[in-house]
Write an enzyme that holds these catalytic residues in place. Sequence first.
Site, mmCIF file in Angstrom:
data_model
loop_
_atom_site.group_PDB
_atom_site.id
_atom_site.type_symbol
_atom_site.label_atom_id
_atom_site.label_comp_id
_atom_site.label_asym_id
_atom_site.label_seq_id
_atom_site.Cartn_x
_atom_site.Cartn_y
_atom_site.Cartn_z
ATOM 1 N N GLU A 1 -64.439 15.812 14.572
ATOM 2 C CA GLU A 1 -63.175 16.044 13.882
ATOM 3 C C GLU A 1 -63.326 16.850 12.601
ATOM 4 O OE1 GLU A 1 -64.497 11.962 12.251
ATOM 5 O OE2 GLU A 1 -64.833 13.257 13.986
ATOM 6 N N CYS B 1 -69.311 8.257 16.100
ATOM 7 C CA CYS B 1 -70.165 7.571 15.137
ATOM 8 C C CYS B 1 -70.127 6.052 15.357
ATOM 9 C CB CYS B 1 -69.754 7.957 13.715
ATOM 10 S SG CYS B 1 -70.964 7.517 12.463
ATOM 11 N N TYR B 2 -69.524 5.291 14.443
ATOM 12 C CA TYR B 2 -69.420 3.847 14.647
ATOM 13 C C TYR B 2 -68.684 3.545 15.946
ATOM 14 C CZ TYR B 2 -68.630 -1.107 13.586
ATOM 15 O OH TYR B 2 -68.616 -2.477 13.632
ATOM 16 N N GLY C 1 -36.722 16.592 -3.567
ATOM 17 C CA GLY C 1 -38.067 16.854 -3.096
ATOM 18 C C GLY C 1 -38.088 17.147 -1.607
ATOM 19 N N VAL C 2 -39.259 17.514 -1.119
ATOM 20 C CA VAL C 2 -39.391 17.916 0.277
ATOM 21 C C VAL C 2 -39.025 16.779 1.222
ATOM 22 C CG1 VAL C 2 -40.962 18.826 2.028
ATOM 23 C CG2 VAL C 2 -41.204 19.527 -0.361
ATOM 24 N N ASP C 3 -39.557 15.593 0.959
ATOM 25 C CA ASP C 3 -39.404 14.486 1.898
ATOM 26 C C ASP C 3 -37.942 14.085 2.077
ATOM 27 O OD1 ASP C 3 -42.175 14.554 1.885
ATOM 28 O OD2 ASP C 3 -42.332 12.959 0.391
ATOM 29 N N HIS D 1 -69.552 13.801 14.254
ATOM 30 C CA HIS D 1 -68.108 13.824 13.991
ATOM 31 C C HIS D 1 -67.490 15.140 14.447
ATOM 32 C CE1 HIS D 1 -67.825 10.154 11.482
ATOM 33 N NE2 HIS D 1 -69.066 10.442 11.162
ATOM 34 N N LYS E 1 -47.842 15.348 4.619
ATOM 35 C CA LYS E 1 -46.991 16.241 3.845
ATOM 36 C C LYS E 1 -46.863 17.626 4.468
ATOM 37 C CE LYS E 1 -45.433 15.607 0.165
ATOM 38 N NZ LYS E 1 -44.097 15.189 -0.303
ATOM 39 N N GLY F 1 -67.007 4.533 10.993
ATOM 40 C CA GLY F 1 -66.820 3.462 10.020
ATOM 41 C C GLY F 1 -68.088 3.225 9.237
#
Length: 531
Positions: free
Chosen positions: A177, A88-89, A231-233, A175, A376, A61
């Site tokens: 990630e 981190c934070y 659309g995809v969704d 980090h 997505k 953060g």
Amino acid sequence: MTQAATSPDQKVIVVDFGAQYGQLIARRVRDLHVYSEIVPCDVSAEEMQAEKPSAIILSGGPASVYAEDAPSLDPEILSLGIPVLGFCYGQQAMAAALGGTVGHTDAGEYGPASIVRTGASELLAGTPDEQTVWMSHRDAVTAVPAGFTVTSSTAACPVASMENAEARLFATQFHPEVRHTECGSAMLENFLFKICGLKPTWTMGSIIEESVAAIRKQVGDKRVILGLSGGVDSSVVAALCARAIGRQLTCVFVNHGLLRKNEPEEVEEVFTRQFDVDFVHVHAEDRYAALLADVVEPEEKRRIIGSQFWKEFFTVAQDLDGVQFLAQGTIYPDIIESGARKTGGKASTIKSHHNLIPFPEGVHFDLIEPLDHFFKDEVRALGTALGLPDHIVHRQPFPGPGLAIRIIGTVTLEKLSILKDADAIVREELDAYNAAVFEETGERNSERSVWQYFAVLPDVKSVGVMGDERTYAYPIILRAVESSDAMTADWAKLPYEVLGRISSRIVAEVPGVNRVAYDITSKPPATIEWE
């Protein structure tokens, strides 16, 4: 906190302290086939325990733990007996909550840094004693809490990582990630699989099975209506619902005249043949054109298009008997960008989304939103697993308001015609480019692939020369970006010959255009769309 329909028994909760990498943490956990959700940092220990997480990760953060308005962690969360990993934070918040000390280092660290192991570590097990990690901090832990040992350090950071293995509390100042931390994935694997004892069972097959079962349980013998855009969704939601409840589902396609060239015909053809559901095609082109005449403001366009969609949609719904549920293709970025973020609702509103506008007065349906915890690329993978064809699964992301927000200024039939023709050329050329990259690399999302691409028609004209005559015509803006989830995006580094071919074709084949420009702005600071 809410629990997604697809939430399995194994679950990692990411506590969000407002990090730019907050969403990325959840993605990395999911990439390792473990389900993950994000919750706000003000979650209480009681709320956390009710979620029954298998593990907890504290994000980074931007704040200082000693700032007056700094987000804090309920210290009781650290006493629940659930393994916790802080970044981190998150490390600083853990240290501060348990009696450690956080202070300013002599110099901040931003970017790559070299850590050196200083002791035995379950988190760093199997990784080199010296390795490159990604740092982004000024504050840092200067004294660890009781029971903790320092497991690595850098020249500027005495506590690059720390852990209390007995209490199952682990933390890093860097980090893991981000891809720039060379052994970050190995650290996450150590935490999830060795320390927490989890199994990589969250796969597309299990997601489909759980989603279908959840939809059947929720719907029972009632009917469901779905606004199908093609659309995809919405297509993936339609496929899930079709598998779960078959012809209890009615798909309503509202044609507002703002789709891409030939798309309405393609949508109807695909969804009358692909799905065993009721399909209703609503032709509303003229009504939308009248409503959008002389409208310039993009949010007003969205409001008009969204409101009219509901009117068209509910006109059909009222003629159907027994409809109790509305299925929607809402995905995680929709929620975050609309300020309706499920991690505390603190995100500022960037733009509104038609599928989050409330029901008209006096109308109510129970919602089915099976994708609201997915990004997505995860939705695309789900579509493939459901057996949807590639031309649906890899269809370009397309905003609900359609070309109305890719036309800057008023929407006219002339502008629509110009943009549809130009956009068709952009998609044809970059579809071919992506196909060539895929054939060469075998990767659909390689570093050279383009994730989203389209044309924009600005509300300006410029001078040109065509056939020895002066022209005064519109420019077309080409937008092409690399991304995986729409949260961040970089402009695509397209070969010059591809850009040149697109420009030449548009100017030669689209009347009313005499110039093509390329948008080379990343997100942030820009958004992918122009409006």
